[in-house]
Write a protein that holds these residues in place. Sequence first.
Motif, PDB file in Angstrom:
ATOM      1  N   HIS A  18       1.325 -33.086  14.553  1.00 45.79           N
ATOM      2  CA  HIS A  18       2.445 -32.690  15.260  1.00 45.79           C
ATOM      3  C   HIS A  18       2.718 -33.432  16.636  1.00 45.79           C
ATOM      4  O   HIS A  18       3.220 -32.881  17.589  1.00 45.79           O
ATOM      5  CB  HIS A  18       1.938 -30.973  15.819  1.00 45.79           C
ATOM      6  CG  HIS A  18       2.042 -30.144  14.497  1.00 45.79           C
ATOM      7  ND1 HIS A  18       1.034 -30.060  13.596  1.00 45.79           N
ATOM      8  CD2 HIS A  18       3.192 -29.387  14.039  1.00 45.79           C
ATOM      9  CE1 HIS A  18       1.516 -29.510  12.522  1.00 45.79           C
ATOM     10  NE2 HIS A  18       2.660 -28.813  12.833  1.00 45.79           N
ATOM     11  N   ASP A 314       1.176 -19.374   6.662  1.00 47.35           N
ATOM     12  CA  ASP A 314       1.400 -20.906   6.655  1.00 47.35           C
ATOM     13  C   ASP A 314       2.613 -20.887   7.649  1.00 47.35           C
ATOM     14  O   ASP A 314       2.665 -21.761   8.437  1.00 47.35           O
ATOM     15  CB  ASP A 314       1.593 -21.342   5.454  1.00 47.35           C
ATOM     16  CG  ASP A 314       2.793 -20.780   4.695  1.00 47.35           C
ATOM     17  OD1 ASP A 314       2.812 -19.507   4.733  1.00 47.35           O
ATOM     18  OD2 ASP A 314       3.044 -21.393   3.651  1.00 47.35           O
ATOM     19  N   TYR A 315       3.678 -20.239   7.641  1.00 41.03           N
ATOM     20  CA  TYR A 315       4.761 -20.210   8.316  1.00 41.03           C
ATOM     21  C   TYR A 315       4.349 -19.936   9.971  1.00 41.03           C
ATOM     22  O   TYR A 315       4.914 -20.765  10.783  1.00 41.03           O
ATOM     23  CB  TYR A 315       5.800 -19.295   7.806  1.00 41.03           C
ATOM     24  CG  TYR A 315       6.977 -19.518   8.570  1.00 41.03           C
ATOM     25  CD1 TYR A 315       7.858 -20.490   8.652  1.00 41.03           C
ATOM     26  CD2 TYR A 315       7.175 -18.473   9.824  1.00 41.03           C
ATOM     27  CE1 TYR A 315       9.240 -20.514   9.421  1.00 41.03           C
ATOM     28  CE2 TYR A 315       8.502 -18.516  10.442  1.00 41.03           C
ATOM     29  CZ  TYR A 315       9.557 -19.620  10.375  1.00 41.03           C
ATOM     30  OH  TYR A 315      10.488 -19.569  11.020  1.00 41.03           O
ATOM     31  N   LYS A 317       1.200 -20.404  11.555  1.00 40.34           N
ATOM     32  CA  LYS A 317       0.719 -21.233  11.868  1.00 40.34           C
ATOM     33  C   LYS A 317       1.568 -22.465  12.168  1.00 40.34           C
ATOM     34  O   LYS A 317       1.162 -23.225  13.304  1.00 40.34           O
ATOM     35  CB  LYS A 317      -0.305 -21.633  10.855  1.00 40.34           C
ATOM     36  CG  LYS A 317      -1.327 -23.130  11.219  1.00 40.34           C
ATOM     37  CD  LYS A 317      -2.225 -23.293  10.099  1.00 40.34           C
ATOM     38  CE  LYS A 317      -2.772 -24.583  10.604  1.00 40.34           C
ATOM     39  NZ  LYS A 317      -3.949 -25.116   9.619  1.00 40.34           N
ATOM     40  N   ARG A 318       2.416 -22.900  11.255  1.00 36.09           N
ATOM     41  CA  ARG A 318       3.331 -24.022  11.757  1.00 36.09           C
ATOM     42  C   ARG A 318       4.039 -23.700  12.927  1.00 36.09           C
ATOM     43  O   ARG A 318       4.264 -24.725  13.836  1.00 36.09           O
ATOM     44  CB  ARG A 318       4.216 -24.403  10.327  1.00 36.09           C
ATOM     45  CG  ARG A 318       3.459 -25.215   9.210  1.00 36.09           C
ATOM     46  CD  ARG A 318       4.822 -25.944   8.703  1.00 36.09           C
ATOM     47  NE  ARG A 318       5.697 -24.948   8.136  1.00 36.09           N
ATOM     48  CZ  ARG A 318       5.481 -24.167   7.107  1.00 36.09           C
ATOM     49  NH1 ARG A 318       4.681 -24.151   6.427  1.00 36.09           N
ATOM     50  NH2 ARG A 318       6.537 -23.276   6.689  1.00 36.09           N
ATOM     51  N   SER A 319       4.665 -22.476  12.853  1.00 35.45           N
ATOM     52  CA  SER A 319       5.668 -22.189  13.970  1.00 35.45           C
ATOM     53  C   SER A 319       4.810 -22.262  15.273  1.00 35.45           C
ATOM     54  O   SER A 319       5.083 -22.714  16.322  1.00 35.45           O
ATOM     55  CB  SER A 319       6.287 -20.798  13.940  1.00 35.45           C
ATOM     56  OG  SER A 319       6.784 -20.753  12.456  1.00 35.45           O
ATOM     57  N   GLU A 322       4.187 -25.792  16.497  1.00 33.85           N
ATOM     58  CA  GLU A 322       5.143 -26.418  17.515  1.00 33.85           C
ATOM     59  C   GLU A 322       4.919 -26.218  18.735  1.00 33.85           C
ATOM     60  O   GLU A 322       5.781 -26.856  19.909  1.00 33.85           O
ATOM     61  CB  GLU A 322       6.469 -25.943  16.740  1.00 33.85           C
ATOM     62  CG  GLU A 322       6.744 -26.764  15.593  1.00 33.85           C
ATOM     63  CD  GLU A 322       8.018 -25.979  14.679  1.00 33.85           C
ATOM     64  OE1 GLU A 322       8.705 -25.371  15.512  1.00 33.85           O
ATOM     65  OE2 GLU A 322       7.994 -26.508  13.391  1.00 33.85           O
TER      66      GLU A 322
END
Lengths: 367, 367
Positions: A18, A314-315, A317-319, A322
Amino acid sequence: MSSKSGHGGNIYQAAKEHGFSEEQIIDYSGNINPLGVPRTVKEAIIEKLDMLSIYPDPEYHSLKKVVSEYVNTSQDNIIIGNGATELISLFIKSIKPQKAMLISPAYSEYEREVTLLGGQVIRYRLKEELSFKLDIDNLLEQLKMGVDLLIICNPNNPTGQAIYLEEMRKILGFCRANDIFVMIDETYVEFTRNIEKVTSIPLINEFNNLFIIRGVSKFFSAPGLRLGYGVVSSKELRKSIEDRKDPWSANTMAVVGGEALFTDYHYMDNAKRLINEEREYVTSFLKELPYIKVFEPDSNFVLCKIVEGDVRADYLKRSLLEKGMLIRDASSFPFLDNTFFRVCFLTRDQNKRLLEELVLIFNKGVV
Amino acid sequence: MSSKSGHGGNIYQAAKEHGFSEEQIIDYSGNINPLGVPRTVKEAIIEKLDMLSIYPDPEYHSLKKVVSEYVNTSQDNIIIGNGATELISLFIKSIKPQKAMLISPAYSEYEREVTLLGGQVIRYRLKEELSFKLDIDNLLEQLKMGVDLLIICNPNNPTGQAIYLEEMRKILGFCRANDIFVMIDETYVEFTRNIEKVTSIPLINEFNNLFIIRGVSKFFSAPGLRLGYGVVSSKELRKSIEDRKDPWSANTMAVVGGEALFTDYHYMDNAKRLINEEREYVTSFLKELPYIKVFEPDSNFVLCKIVEGDVRADYLKRSLLEKGMLIRDASSFPFLDNTFFRVCFLTRDQNKRLLEELVLIFNKGVV
């Protein structure tokens, strides 16, 4: 290397993916006390840097003395290792289980070690409808199927639930009568509200089928030291483990740091106070959110289930990544799906920041 | 724990038995460079103490980069371990030798690991009449008896003899043709007069049956770091070793220290100069003594044989310990008896002190 990427807290990989530096990531996935490594540890290391020129004492006499006083047992019961991980591995190599029952969902390392040696792992499924609390009678019933090792993490990761002393005595008694060894991983035990009610160390003289593992990575915020210790219930087991052990697996800085931290009661008090307060703060907040179910923990982390909306772990975590925040997508644990995530308690500011961001993400939904 | 007491350099035990503190013992038995841990290592550790709060990178990316530049090979060939000891153990577990040939006398750890896994160890006896130099044709002849692993320490401990690159190429070629793996322990290679003529690292792309082990304990005077590295010749071997490896076995201070020392060319130059000078000084002195035979070493230690008088290695060791000097009684090595002892080269003052005391003891004889 799947077993490695399966651990929480790999901020190196998260940072790389990231575009952050490791220092920029706030790690809610590693279950590490946010107070940082005790100042006394740093001072001890600085003072004793010249000791790097000599081998560690292969018997670890002085460190064993400090540890034995910390856990209030005999030095003869203590084994020093390279993190809890080495001790798990050595213990399993020593007793070579054919059929190990693992209270699950649980940390991946136990399973890896048993299967590496050709043993079979049977997962005892903690029931979500019991809020992942252990149903002891049901467990004892299932242990009758030829199991020779029972593996318990107490309090358990990722569920955060603790088994209390009298319950553990019952389990151990049953297991002794049925020739089942019991390994208890107490990595998170110092974070519980009342350690005296959870730790099994007082049982070490009562049961000869018991092995307890602890480390300094989480509570003392020192995963970089790689220092673990085991408490054994028999001389034979200690000898069997020590015969398999690489000499000097804990390095001199781990020894020097360890000797300092186990007597730093000021640090311990602060850590316990902080975790108690932040557990209350975070879980109270989360319980108010209609789309999240909280499994009330007795640890420094909480397992949550998403019960409404289209956001998945998972969403989420990704958000959060960021924004430089790393949480644990718990779907890689056995019996948990992509509605489960785990976060640990950091400082008030950090917790507040996470909760605010989390609310924003859920309110927005998947975009 | 016999394998542990079999190591040199247990100054803890020596100090305890003779009423010294560890700091009061001068250690001529541990084969450690007397310059002490590099200042750059201490500075790096002090600067990065806060990194103790995060796990080491399980892939050890940045350290592997530094190591690969130091040994001039690809990062993909490097494995990081908890001292050379862990790597020896992992390698042997990976290839599971049935019949390992060990150039002897040698360090005890190799033998322990092979037999722990149920393999057989055949000792190839280095001949005293050849001053413990390896007779390669004779070795190759003996390798034909179904050996699947050859273990070489180069330069060898305790004999101090080195095998040179062209000889090693011949051994490796023969072994490849006969399906024999070769493990070379280069723990002492940086102390040789000309490392380019001794190290087998340039052969790593040429032979897929080669595993090289190194560490920082001896040359960089940092046994307390527990940092070793392996150079592998095949991806399959690397994967097999890494699959068995505990995650994070080298701790953060080992990583931080390692990153500093492999680029400290100033330290390396000083160490090489000092050892070259002191090897010359000590061996020249010893060669003048009629009661001692010296096996001319290409390392930082020398094996000696007592050829006259009634003093034996155990007596010599005890007598020197009374003066706070610890040497290695070499009679515990296979094929050596109580006329053999080993000393390593320290600073000029320390070497002078040892030699003077040694002459006094021999002139007096057993009292």
